[in-house]
Design a protein around this motif. Structure first.
Motif: not given
Length: 259
Positions: A47-55, A57-63, A103-107, A117-118
């Motif tokens: 499974a996986h969770l992700s969050a955009k990186i402040p500042g 907007p076109r990058q996110y963090l994931i496990n 995650h990429g698609g939804l972000h 979160m999925h």
């Protein structure tokens, strides 16, 4: 934590290279992984969770693909961009390919979403297989009345077409049940996405527990809407209190998520 494990989970140099805001986001996302592990919302490494990186907007963090949820730390999260390219991966483990799709698609589709979160849980999976979906059986369920999207199963999430379909079916909702698959939530903060997932999974557990007992009472739509509207209020006090309490609990159990 022994030295070999320490080498996989902790990368102190990362904190020196990122902004204060990004580090805070990393800590919160790592906390969400640990909370999912505590509340048994995991599926080995899949499974996986992700969050955009402040500042950024076109990058996110994931496990990283290969770590259990209780091994995730603020410094071993992987940075991915909207072109599905890994920007930074201290572990060298890479990312689960379905992470790019979900995650990429939804972000990309939802500028308002900061965290996705999925998870694949026992109760969530069971409800996802029921044709009637989530029922208004409990207050936990009623908070999602008319606020749950549904996505029909189309196979494993490994292609761009699935990313488009997920974003289309989610629409402007923050909660989605992926039929025959699992649960998905998103929020404008990590805290919100986790809270929604916690109560969605709890509602599913209650539903699975109630249905085998015989005839159930399904609450009427008007009452369910009152409940849902209450939780929609922007000035609720609870959201300012629950996340700090959860972080305190994690600090007592194992503060290494902050590393």
């Amino acid at each position: 934590m022994n030295a070999s494990i320490d080498n996989v989970l902790r990368y102190p140099e990362v904190r020196q290279k990122v902004s204060v805001e990004e580090w805070e986001q990393r800590v919160n996302l790592a906390a969400a992984f640990r909370l999912c592990a505590k509340y048994k919302m995991t599926d080995l490494i899949y499974a996986h969770l992700s969050a955009k990186i402040p500042g950024k907007p076109r990058q996110y963090l994931i496990n990283a693909y290969g770590l259990l949820f209780d091994e995730v730390t603020a410094s071993n999260l992987v940075t991915v961009d909207f072109d599905d390219k890994i920007v930074h991966d201290p572990t060298g483990l890479g990312v689960n390919p379905s992470g790019y799709v979900v995650h990429g698609g939804l972000h990309k589709a939802r500028a308002d979403v900061q965290c996705v979160m999925h998870v694949h849980t026992m109760a969530g999976g069971a409800v996802s297989a029921q044709s009637h979906g989530l029922l208004n059986l409990t207050q936990h369920a009623m908070r999602f009345h008319n606020r749950v999207a549904y996505n029909d199963f189309g196979g494993t999430a490994t292609n761009n077409e699935e990313a488009v379909r997920l974003a289309r079916d989610l629409g402007r909702h923050k909660v989605m049940i992926l039929r025959n698959h699992g649960l998905l939530t998103c929020g404008d903060q990590v805290r919100e996405a986790f809270e929604l997932m916690h109560y969605l999974e709890s509602a599913c557990q209650m539903q699975i527990g109630a249905l085998p007992g015989g005839k159930v009472f399904i609450c009427d739509d008007e009452t369910a809407e009152k409940v849902a509207s209450h939780f929609d209020k922007p000035n609720r006090v609870g959201p300012t209190k629950d996340w700090p309490a959860l972080l305190r609990m994690l600090d007592r159990i194992d503060p290494s998520f902050r590393d």
